[in-house]
Design an enzyme around this catalytic site. Structure first.
Site, PDB file in Angstrom:
ATOM      1  CD  GLU A  77      -1.386   0.102   3.643  1.00 49.15           C
ATOM      2  OE1 GLU A  77      -1.189   0.840   4.620  1.00 49.15           O
ATOM      3  OE2 GLU A  77      -2.370  -0.660   3.550  1.00 49.15           O
ATOM      4  CG  HIS A  78       3.861   1.981   2.618  1.00 49.48           C
ATOM      5  ND1 HIS A  78       4.665   1.280   3.494  1.00 49.48           N
ATOM      6  CD2 HIS A  78       2.821   2.424   3.355  1.00 49.48           C
ATOM      7  CE1 HIS A  78       4.124   1.309   4.698  1.00 49.48           C
ATOM      8  NE2 HIS A  78       3.014   1.984   4.636  1.00 49.48           N
TER       9      HIS A  78
END
Length: 187
Positions: A77-78
């Site tokens: 998700e980063h």
């Protein structure tokens, strides 16, 4: 709700932002392809993994059940880059309530198909199985390679990240936990 049109617009904008021509022959269909790909790789967003664990059978078995080497693919998700590897899932049934082996693999797959952190993935799998099966114990180990460490940033291909989550008897009994870890390491 999944919005293909919005993704297609965003991909066109990204192509323009990096200096590409989204109307170039090789790129014309890229926004549509990326939108379809995102729909597939993020399908876990719209699926409740608990549904897989509703199928139960009664068998006189209150010993460890371990499935090793469940392959998975997820997206960090980063950076929205893939991480992938294998999950090892062990549980101890309570009062002989077992689930189908494929149901555990499907649970891993569904949870992985979301923007994810490996630490969260590991804990969510363990918590979901513990809660849904009312198991005596659950142990999950996830081994993964992260493309955000391989193709960018520190650039260390082959680096593996291992995470674990232990619940119930696996947490309270060192012997049970050690048995599971030794079985996972066995080839």
């Amino acid at each position: 709700m999944f919005d293909k049109e919005k993704i297609e617009t965003a991909v066109r904008m990204i192509l323009e932002a990096i200096g590409e021509d989204p109307e170039r022959e090789g790129l014309v269909a890229t926004p549509s392809r990326v939108a379809r790909m995102y729909e597939e790789i993020f399908c876990g967003m719209y699926e409740d993994p608990r549904k897989h664990l509703q199928v139960m059978f009664t068998e006189d078995h209150e010993e460890m059940v371990l499935i090793k080497d469940i392959p998975f693919y997820s997206m960090c998700e980063h950076h929205l880059l893939p991480f992938f590897g294998q999950a090892h899932v062990a549980y101890i049934p309570r009062k002989g309530k077992i689930t189908g082996l494929s149901k555990l693999a499907r649970t891993v797959e569904t949870i992985a198909k979301r923007p994810q952190l490996q630490e969260r993935l590991t804990c969510t799998i363990a918590d979901m199985i513990m809660e849904s099966l009312n198991a005596l114990g659950v142990l999950v180990v996830v081994e993964a390679e992260h493309m955000c460490m391989t193709m960018r940033g520190v650039k260390k291909p082959g680096s593996m990240t291992l995470t674990s989550a232990v619940r119930g008897l696996f947490k309270s009994s060192q012997a049970t936990r050690a048995e599971a870890f030794s079985l996972i390491r066995k080839h």
